[in-house]
Design a protein around this motif. Structure first.
Motif, PDB file in Angstrom:
ATOM      1  N   ALA A 112      26.461  26.626  33.901  1.00 11.77           N
ATOM      2  CA  ALA A 112      26.503  25.166  33.929  1.00 11.77           C
ATOM      3  C   ALA A 112      25.500  24.580  34.909  1.00 11.77           C
ATOM      4  O   ALA A 112      25.169  23.396  34.837  1.00 11.77           O
ATOM      5  CB  ALA A 112      27.914  24.690  34.286  1.00 11.77           C
ATOM      6  N   ALA A 113      25.005  25.388  35.836  1.00 12.84           N
ATOM      7  CA  ALA A 113      24.028  24.908  36.818  1.00 12.84           C
ATOM      8  C   ALA A 113      22.587  25.009  36.327  1.00 12.84           C
ATOM      9  O   ALA A 113      21.673  24.586  37.029  1.00 12.84           O
ATOM     10  CB  ALA A 113      24.178  25.691  38.122  1.00 12.84           C
TER      11      ALA A 113
ATOM     12  N   ILE B  86      26.890  31.505  39.966  1.00  9.69           N
ATOM     13  CA  ILE B  86      25.661  31.345  39.175  1.00  9.69           C
ATOM     14  C   ILE B  86      24.945  32.681  39.019  1.00  9.69           C
ATOM     15  O   ILE B  86      24.585  33.089  37.904  1.00  9.69           O
ATOM     16  CB  ILE B  86      24.740  30.318  39.838  1.00  9.69           C
ATOM     17  CG1 ILE B  86      25.412  28.942  39.877  1.00  9.69           C
ATOM     18  CG2 ILE B  86      23.392  30.237  39.112  1.00  9.69           C
ATOM     19  CD1 ILE B  86      24.700  27.930  40.766  1.00  9.69           C
TER      20      ILE B  86
ATOM     21  N   HIS C 203      20.225  19.152  30.091  1.00 10.46           N
ATOM     22  CA  HIS C 203      21.332  20.111  30.235  1.00 10.46           C
ATOM     23  C   HIS C 203      21.449  20.890  28.918  1.00 10.46           C
ATOM     24  O   HIS C 203      22.472  20.839  28.215  1.00 10.46           O
ATOM     25  CB  HIS C 203      22.618  19.353  30.540  1.00 10.46           C
ATOM     26  CG  HIS C 203      23.610  20.123  31.347  1.00 10.46           C
ATOM     27  ND1 HIS C 203      23.593  21.494  31.448  1.00 10.46           N
ATOM     28  CD2 HIS C 203      24.668  19.710  32.090  1.00 10.46           C
ATOM     29  CE1 HIS C 203      24.593  21.899  32.203  1.00 10.46           C
ATOM     30  NE2 HIS C 203      25.259  20.836  32.610  1.00 10.46           N
TER      31      HIS C 203
ATOM     32  N   CYS D 122      25.683  20.681  38.736  1.00 11.85           N
ATOM     33  CA  CYS D 122      25.773  21.043  37.321  1.00 11.85           C
ATOM     34  C   CYS D 122      25.530  19.863  36.386  1.00 11.85           C
ATOM     35  O   CYS D 122      25.864  19.928  35.195  1.00 11.85           O
ATOM     36  CB  CYS D 122      27.136  21.658  37.035  1.00 11.85           C
ATOM     37  SG  CYS D 122      27.448  23.213  37.908  1.00 11.85           S
TER      38      CYS D 122
ATOM     39  N   SER E 173      32.820  24.717  39.409  1.00  8.81           N
ATOM     40  CA  SER E 173      32.725  25.228  38.044  1.00  8.81           C
ATOM     41  C   SER E 173      32.894  26.739  38.030  1.00  8.81           C
ATOM     42  O   SER E 173      32.263  27.450  38.817  1.00  8.81           O
ATOM     43  CB  SER E 173      31.367  24.873  37.437  1.00  8.81           C
ATOM     44  OG  SER E 173      31.220  25.492  36.176  1.00  8.81           O
TER      45      SER E 173
ATOM     46  N   TRP F 100      32.832  23.421  29.100  1.00 13.15           N
ATOM     47  CA  TRP F 100      32.490  23.032  30.472  1.00 13.15           C
ATOM     48  C   TRP F 100      32.925  21.591  30.717  1.00 13.15           C
ATOM     49  O   TRP F 100      33.463  21.270  31.773  1.00 13.15           O
ATOM     50  CB  TRP F 100      30.993  23.150  30.717  1.00 13.15           C
ATOM     51  CG  TRP F 100      30.404  24.503  30.494  1.00 13.15           C
ATOM     52  CD1 TRP F 100      31.076  25.673  30.288  1.00 13.15           C
ATOM     53  CD2 TRP F 100      29.014  24.824  30.435  1.00 13.15           C
ATOM     54  NE1 TRP F 100      30.193  26.705  30.104  1.00 13.15           N
ATOM     55  CE2 TRP F 100      28.923  26.220  30.193  1.00 13.15           C
ATOM     56  CE3 TRP F 100      27.842  24.079  30.570  1.00 13.15           C
ATOM     57  CZ2 TRP F 100      27.688  26.870  30.081  1.00 13.15           C
ATOM     58  CZ3 TRP F 100      26.621  24.724  30.461  1.00 13.15           C
ATOM     59  CH2 TRP F 100      26.552  26.109  30.213  1.00 13.15           C
TER      60      TRP F 100
END
Length: 253
Positions: free
Chosen positions: A229-230, A133, A102, A155, A224, A109
């Motif tokens: 974050a994905a 996204i 990540h 995520c 989210s 986040w």
């Protein structure tokens, strides 16, 4: 708010083709802007308030690096669900779980996710809707779960709120192999839900609630607002994308 976090940094065995592509021994050691992915994740967790961080590893190189970062080192199992199960037994609840790949992880986040987890949830997962996204990073290619209320991508942030979350980990082991074939996961819940999924009438919330009931837990999806974050690092194209994002879009990450 202080919390305990687990970072999954193990492997499934054998040489990792992505690590080989990047010229390192392990995926977690791929560097962006002078810092390994693992170091970037640990830094984000610390900035978000993590008081205890453990890293699940399967190689000496990653173990040594994790130790140098000042975090606890745990032995990984062959698969992520079993690794989480082992760590959960040792670290206890509540526990935030994320992954070493990540690379763009930001403390805001994490903080937003923790604040948005429903109070009655035993387990929760962070997901982002496709439109969110693609508004931030249209060039990314992700795997989407298609439900009546949108197309969702994970995520890599999970919250295990209490001891009942152990039941969800056991269920996870059963569906891990089908993570990119959601209809097979839904099929485990019976013909009615499968038909709703195939007809496009099953919402993500209903699917998670049903999965939770099958494991005797309350499961929640947290949406989210951060499309980035994905984005994780699963293939060579992701390495190039993340490098471009870090180089050209610092305010966004």
């Amino acid at each position: 708010m202080s919390f305990t976090a687990l970072v999954l940094a193990g492997s499934r065995g054998g040489e990792d083709p992505l690590a080989r592509h990047a010229g390192v021994s392990d995926k977690a050691l791929i560097e962006f802007d002078g810092a390994t992915m693992l170091a970037r994740v640990v830094a984000a967790l610390r900035e978000a308030g993590a008081g205890r961080i453990a890293v699940s590893v399967s190689s000496d190189a990653v173990a040594d690096h994790a130790s140098a970062l000042g975090v606890e080192v745990l032995s990984a199992a062959p698969g992520p669900s079993e690794s989480v199960g082992r760590a959960f037994a040792e670290l206890g609840a509540p526990l935030l779980v994320t992954t070493a790949d990540h690379a763009l992880l930001r403390p805001e986040w994490v903080s937003r996710f923790l604040s948005d987890v429903p109070a009655d949830a035993d387990v929760a997962a962070l997901l982002a809707e496709r439109a969110t996204i693609e508004a931030e990073v249209p060039e990314t290619k992700r795997t989407y779960l298609r439900f009546a209320d949108g197309q969702w991508s994970g995520c890599n942030l999970f919250y295990l709120a209490n001891e009942r979350a152990a039941n969800a980990i056991a269920l996870w082991r059963g569906v891990e192999a089908d993570r990119k074939r959601p209809w097979r996961i839904v099929r485990r819940l019976g013909a009615g839900l499968l038909m709703r999924y195939l007809l496009g009438r099953l919402t993500l919330a209903d699917a998670l609630a049903a999965l939770g009931r099958s494991a005797s837990v309350r499961a929640a999806a947290v949406a989210s607002p951060y499309g980035l974050a994905a984005v994780d690092v699963d293939k060579p194209a992701d390495i190039a994308l993340v490098r471009e994002l870090i180089r050209n879009r610092p305010p966004a990450i």
